[in-house]
Design a protein around this motif. Structure first.
Motif, PDB file in Angstrom:
ATOM      1  N   MET A  94       0.799  -1.199   0.000  1.00 17.19           N
ATOM      2  CA  MET A  94       0.000   0.000   0.000  1.00 17.19           C
ATOM      3  C   MET A  94       0.849   1.273   0.000  1.00 17.19           C
ATOM      4  O   MET A  94       0.471   2.228  -0.669  1.00 17.19           O
ATOM      5  CB  MET A  94      -0.901  -0.039   1.238  1.00 17.19           C
ATOM      6  CG  MET A  94      -1.967   0.971   1.211  1.00 17.19           C
ATOM      7  SD  MET A  94      -3.111   0.576  -0.088  1.00 17.19           S
ATOM      8  CE  MET A  94      -4.434   1.568   0.344  1.00 17.19           C
ATOM      9  N   PRO A  95       1.968   1.280   0.730  1.00 23.13           N
ATOM     10  CA  PRO A  95       2.779   2.492   0.704  1.00 23.13           C
ATOM     11  C   PRO A  95       3.335   2.782  -0.702  1.00 23.13           C
ATOM     12  O   PRO A  95       3.531   3.948  -1.072  1.00 23.13           O
ATOM     13  CB  PRO A  95       3.908   2.239   1.686  1.00 23.13           C
ATOM     14  CG  PRO A  95       3.801   0.839   2.128  1.00 23.13           C
ATOM     15  CD  PRO A  95       2.499   0.293   1.651  1.00 23.13           C
ATOM     16  N   PHE A  96       3.579   1.712  -1.491  1.00 22.46           N
ATOM     17  CA  PHE A  96       4.051   1.951  -2.862  1.00 22.46           C
ATOM     18  C   PHE A  96       2.976   2.621  -3.702  1.00 22.46           C
ATOM     19  O   PHE A  96       3.277   3.480  -4.543  1.00 22.46           O
ATOM     20  CB  PHE A  96       4.468   0.614  -3.516  1.00 22.46           C
ATOM     21  CG  PHE A  96       5.696   0.020  -2.906  1.00 22.46           C
ATOM     22  CD1 PHE A  96       6.929   0.661  -3.025  1.00 22.46           C
ATOM     23  CD2 PHE A  96       5.634  -1.171  -2.217  1.00 22.46           C
ATOM     24  CE1 PHE A  96       8.055   0.113  -2.478  1.00 22.46           C
ATOM     25  CE2 PHE A  96       6.758  -1.732  -1.660  1.00 22.46           C
ATOM     26  CZ  PHE A  96       7.984  -1.094  -1.781  1.00 22.46           C
ATOM     27  N   LEU A  97       1.757   2.254  -3.524  1.00 25.71           N
ATOM     28  CA  LEU A  97       0.646   2.850  -4.264  1.00 25.71           C
ATOM     29  C   LEU A  97       0.486   4.332  -3.904  1.00 25.71           C
ATOM     30  O   LEU A  97       0.304   5.177  -4.782  1.00 25.71           O
ATOM     31  CB  LEU A  97      -0.647   2.081  -3.954  1.00 25.71           C
ATOM     32  CG  LEU A  97      -1.876   2.515  -4.737  1.00 25.71           C
ATOM     33  CD1 LEU A  97      -1.659   2.372  -6.236  1.00 25.71           C
ATOM     34  CD2 LEU A  97      -3.078   1.701  -4.301  1.00 25.71           C
ATOM     35  N   ILE A  98       0.598   4.658  -2.627  1.00 26.55           N
ATOM     36  CA  ILE A  98       0.497   6.057  -2.209  1.00 26.55           C
ATOM     37  C   ILE A  98       1.650   6.872  -2.798  1.00 26.55           C
ATOM     38  O   ILE A  98       1.461   7.988  -3.296  1.00 26.55           O
ATOM     39  CB  ILE A  98       0.469   6.156  -0.665  1.00 26.55           C
ATOM     40  CG1 ILE A  98      -0.816   5.511  -0.127  1.00 26.55           C
ATOM     41  CG2 ILE A  98       0.600   7.600  -0.198  1.00 26.55           C
ATOM     42  CD1 ILE A  98      -0.862   5.396   1.371  1.00 26.55           C
ATOM     43  N   ALA A  99       2.856   6.337  -2.772  1.00 22.76           N
ATOM     44  CA  ALA A  99       4.026   7.024  -3.318  1.00 22.76           C
ATOM     45  C   ALA A  99       3.864   7.250  -4.827  1.00 22.76           C
ATOM     46  O   ALA A  99       4.211   8.321  -5.348  1.00 22.76           O
ATOM     47  CB  ALA A  99       5.291   6.229  -3.034  1.00 22.76           C
ATOM     48  N   ALA A 100       3.323   6.269  -5.525  1.00 23.02           N
ATOM     49  CA  ALA A 100       3.123   6.390  -6.972  1.00 23.02           C
ATOM     50  C   ALA A 100       2.092   7.469  -7.288  1.00 23.02           C
ATOM     51  O   ALA A 100       2.282   8.271  -8.220  1.00 23.02           O
ATOM     52  CB  ALA A 100       2.685   5.049  -7.551  1.00 23.02           C
ATOM     53  N   VAL A 101       1.006   7.527  -6.535  1.00 28.21           N
ATOM     54  CA  VAL A 101      -0.028   8.537  -6.761  1.00 28.21           C
ATOM     55  C   VAL A 101       0.531   9.929  -6.476  1.00 28.21           C
ATOM     56  O   VAL A 101       0.283  10.885  -7.221  1.00 28.21           O
ATOM     57  CB  VAL A 101      -1.277   8.236  -5.898  1.00 28.21           C
ATOM     58  CG1 VAL A 101      -2.247   9.402  -5.914  1.00 28.21           C
ATOM     59  CG2 VAL A 101      -1.963   6.977  -6.389  1.00 28.21           C
ATOM     60  N   VAL A 102       1.284  10.080  -5.405  1.00 27.20           N
ATOM     61  CA  VAL A 102       1.895  11.377  -5.080  1.00 27.20           C
ATOM     62  C   VAL A 102       2.878  11.788  -6.182  1.00 27.20           C
ATOM     63  O   VAL A 102       2.897  12.947  -6.618  1.00 27.20           O
ATOM     64  CB  VAL A 102       2.591  11.336  -3.697  1.00 27.20           C
ATOM     65  CG1 VAL A 102       3.460  12.564  -3.477  1.00 27.20           C
ATOM     66  CG2 VAL A 102       1.563  11.188  -2.598  1.00 27.20           C
ATOM     67  N   LEU A 103       3.681  10.860  -6.657  1.00 28.37           N
ATOM     68  CA  LEU A 103       4.642  11.141  -7.720  1.00 28.37           C
ATOM     69  C   LEU A 103       3.931  11.572  -9.011  1.00 28.37           C
ATOM     70  O   LEU A 103       4.321  12.550  -9.642  1.00 28.37           O
ATOM     71  CB  LEU A 103       5.526   9.910  -7.972  1.00 28.37           C
ATOM     72  CG  LEU A 103       6.588  10.083  -9.063  1.00 28.37           C
ATOM     73  CD1 LEU A 103       7.591  11.165  -8.680  1.00 28.37           C
ATOM     74  CD2 LEU A 103       7.287   8.774  -9.329  1.00 28.37           C
ATOM     75  N   VAL A 104       2.886  10.891  -9.401  1.00 31.17           N
ATOM     76  CA  VAL A 104       2.110  11.254 -10.592  1.00 31.17           C
ATOM     77  C   VAL A 104       1.488  12.632 -10.407  1.00 31.17           C
ATOM     78  O   VAL A 104       1.480  13.457 -11.324  1.00 31.17           O
ATOM     79  CB  VAL A 104       1.037  10.178 -10.893  1.00 31.17           C
ATOM     80  CG1 VAL A 104       0.047  10.666 -11.939  1.00 31.17           C
ATOM     81  CG2 VAL A 104       1.688   8.899 -11.361  1.00 31.17           C
TER      82      VAL A 104
END
Length: 172
Positions: free
Chosen positions: A1-11
Motif C-alpha cells: 500500500m505504501p508503494f501505491l500512495i508514493a506512486a499517486v503522489v509522484l504522478v
C-alpha cells in the motif's frame, strides 16, 4: 500500500509540474505572436495604400519638376541578405510591365556597392545614398527590401517587402 500512495503522489507532482510548464510555454508563444504581428508585410514599415509619395520623389530627385513620376520604386540595402535575391524579380517586373528607365527608381542604401548600379542601371534610375539617406528617410523605410507601385496621381497603389507581393503592376 505504501508503494501505491508514493506512486499517486509522484504522478500528482509530475502533473502539476507539467501544468506549470505548459502555462509558461503558452505565455511565451503569445509574446512571440504579438512581435510577429508587427513584422508582417504591409505592416507599419510600409507607406499605406493610397498615401502620397514624398515630395523628394514626386518632383524629381534633382529638385526640378519632373514631367513623370516613378511608377515603381525599390529600396535595397547593400548589407541586406535578402536584397540581391529580389533584383531579378524587380528587373522582370520592369520588363513585363513595359516601364522605361524614367519610370523606375531603385534606391540603394548603405556602404557604396556598384553591383546594384551595374545590375539595374539600364532598367532604372539608381540612387546610391548612405544609410538613412534622404530618400530612405522621406519614405520612413525600416525594412529592406521594400517596393512600391505608384499611380499617375502620385499615390501608393501597392507596397510590399517582396516584388511578388506587389501584385498587378500599374501600367503608366
Amino acid at each position: 500500500m505504501p508503494f501505491l500512495i508514493a506512486a499517486v503522489v509522484l504522478v500528482g507532482v509530475v502533473c502539476a509540474l507539467n501544468l506549470v510548464l505548459t502555462f509558461a510555454v503558452i505565455r511565451r508563444l503569445r509574446e512571440h505572436s504579438a512581435k510577429l504581428a508587427d513584422q508582417r508585410p504591409g505592416g507599419p514599415e510600409l507607406l499605406a495604400k493610397g498615401s502620397r509619395i514624398p515630395e523628394i520623389v514626386a518632383t524629381g530627385l534633382d529638385g526640378e519638376d519632373a514631367p513623370r513620376r516613378p511608377a515603381l520604386i525599390g529600396f535595397f540595402d547593400t548589407e541586406c541578405k535578402a536584397c540581391p535575391a529580389q533584383v531579378p524579380h524587380f528587373l522582370r517586373l520592369v520588363e513585363d510591365a513595359g516601364y522605361d528607365r524614367s519610370q523606375v527608381l531603385a534606391v540603394v542604401s548603405g556602404p557604396y556597392d556598384d553591383s546594384y548600379a551595374q545590375a539595374m542601371g539600364s532598367a532604372a534610375t539608381v540612387v546610391a545614398e548612405p544609410f538613412n539617406g534622404p530618400v530612405v528617410t522621406e519614405f520612413s523605410v525600416t525594412a529592406f527590401p521594400s517596393f512600391y507601385l505608384v499611380g499617375e496621381d502620385g499615390r501608393v497603389r501597392s507596397g510590399a517587402v517582396t516584388v511578388l507581393g506587389l501584385g498587378v503592376p500599374v501600367i503608366a
